[in-house]
Motif scaffolding. Structure first.
Motif, PDB file in Angstrom:
ATOM      1  N   GLY A  58       0.889  -1.279   0.036  1.00  0.00           N
ATOM      2  CA  GLY A  58       0.006   0.020   0.277  1.00  0.00           C
ATOM      3  C   GLY A  58       0.818   1.411  -0.040  1.00  0.00           C
ATOM      4  O   GLY A  58       1.763   1.428  -0.662  1.00  0.00           O
ATOM      5  N   VAL A 165      -4.460   8.275   8.581  1.00  0.00           N
ATOM      6  CA  VAL A 165      -3.289   7.544   8.089  1.00  0.00           C
ATOM      7  C   VAL A 165      -2.867   6.562   8.948  1.00  0.00           C
ATOM      8  O   VAL A 165      -2.246   5.411   8.768  1.00  0.00           O
ATOM      9  CB  VAL A 165      -1.920   8.574   8.047  1.00  0.00           C
ATOM     10  CG1 VAL A 165      -0.816   8.107   7.465  1.00  0.00           C
ATOM     11  CG2 VAL A 165      -2.548   9.790   6.914  1.00  0.00           C
ATOM     12  N   SER A 167      -4.705   4.645  10.882  1.00  0.00           N
ATOM     13  CA  SER A 167      -5.688   3.543  10.867  1.00  0.00           C
ATOM     14  C   SER A 167      -5.468   2.478   9.554  1.00  0.00           C
ATOM     15  O   SER A 167      -5.195   1.480   9.575  1.00  0.00           O
ATOM     16  CB  SER A 167      -6.907   3.926  10.443  1.00  0.00           C
ATOM     17  OG  SER A 167      -7.662   4.735  11.696  1.00  0.00           O
ATOM     18  N   ILE A 168      -4.971   3.275   8.369  1.00  0.00           N
ATOM     19  CA  ILE A 168      -4.523   2.590   7.204  1.00  0.00           C
ATOM     20  C   ILE A 168      -3.131   2.169   7.318  1.00  0.00           C
ATOM     21  O   ILE A 168      -3.069   0.724   7.049  1.00  0.00           O
ATOM     22  CB  ILE A 168      -4.396   3.581   5.926  1.00  0.00           C
ATOM     23  CG1 ILE A 168      -5.933   4.090   5.688  1.00  0.00           C
ATOM     24  CG2 ILE A 168      -3.858   2.780   4.630  1.00  0.00           C
ATOM     25  CD1 ILE A 168      -5.747   5.216   4.627  1.00  0.00           C
ATOM     26  N   ALA A 171      -3.227  -1.310   9.195  1.00  0.00           N
ATOM     27  CA  ALA A 171      -3.604  -2.540   8.340  1.00  0.00           C
ATOM     28  C   ALA A 171      -2.612  -3.177   7.643  1.00  0.00           C
ATOM     29  O   ALA A 171      -2.584  -4.518   7.046  1.00  0.00           O
ATOM     30  CB  ALA A 171      -4.629  -2.122   7.384  1.00  0.00           C
ATOM     31  N   THR A 172      -1.550  -2.173   7.080  1.00  0.00           N
ATOM     32  CA  THR A 172      -0.378  -3.008   6.442  1.00  0.00           C
ATOM     33  C   THR A 172       0.442  -3.853   7.348  1.00  0.00           C
ATOM     34  O   THR A 172       1.277  -4.662   6.793  1.00  0.00           O
ATOM     35  CB  THR A 172       0.702  -1.849   6.063  1.00  0.00           C
ATOM     36  OG1 THR A 172       1.081  -0.937   7.248  1.00  0.00           O
ATOM     37  CG2 THR A 172      -0.364  -0.878   5.369  1.00  0.00           C
TER      38      THR A 172
END
Length: 204
Positions: A58, A165, A167-168, A171-172
């Motif tokens: 991502g 940012v 939160s994203i 996920a990574t």
């Protein structure tokens, strides 16, 4: 990833991270027996080398942390070991920053140390290989998720604008957690079979 650069975090977060990191390093050095120095140096080198193999995911990239493995094998000495690795990564390759070194160290080392101290005794005591691998996988994967949570928290506390940012970014960490769970389980199973003493931290 776990390397937050300079100029991103607020002053209170930087100061808190520096204090916690200094405390972790002090505890790790105080408890480190001289017989464990070669092992600690080897694991620090492994953590440093693992960071050089970055895979884009991502908007960011991921690489091996090995903090769970260090937590199992050297306990609190993971703080000085990871500290050296992170310092060299920042100095030589620009991963993270020098002002954020304390925060980055806490984010990376603390989850592995905590899980290693909690589940390490059970990993060493059990005679069931499957259970040992399962517990090691929990430490390896859980340490990565813990690091992701702390990185996200560091960003969110510094400025509300970073919350989406963060939160994203969290996920990574999921694919890395799966990979580290597998790697940690395999390494622990191998050491238990060929050199069980390697699973016992040498502490003063």
């Amino acid at each position: 990833m776990a390397h937050i650069p300079d100029g991103v975090l607020s002053a209170p977060v930087l100061v808190t991270g520096a204090i916690l990191a200094a405390g972790g390093i002090a505890i790790g050095l105080r408890k480190l027996d001289e017989r464990a120095i070669p092992r600690t140096g080897l694991l620090a080198a492994a953590a440093f080398a693992g960071s050089l193999l970055a895979v884009p995911v991502g908007p960011t990239s991921v690489h091996l942390l090995l903090s769970g493995l260090l937590g199992i094998l050297i306990g609190t000495a993971a703080f000085p070991a990871m500290g050296v690795a992170l310092f060299l990564q920042a100095l030589l390759f620009g991963f993270g920053g020098l002002t954020t070194l304390g925060v980055n160290l806490v984010n990376v080392a603390l989850p592995g140390v905590v899980l290693g101290l909690l589940l390490g005794p059970a990993i060493r005591a059990t005679t069931r290989p499957t259970l040992r691998m399962g517990l090691a996988a929990v430490v390896g994967g859980g340490a990565v998720l813990g690091t992701g949570a702390l990185v996200a928290l560091s960003l969110a506390v510094s400025a509300s604008a970073y919350t989406p940012v963060a939160s994203i970014l969290l996920a990574t960490y999921l694919p890395l957690a799966v990979g580290e769970a597998f790697i940690t389980a395999v390494i622990v199973a191998f050491l238990a079979r060929v050199s069980p003493d390697a699973l016992r931290p040498v502490l003063s």
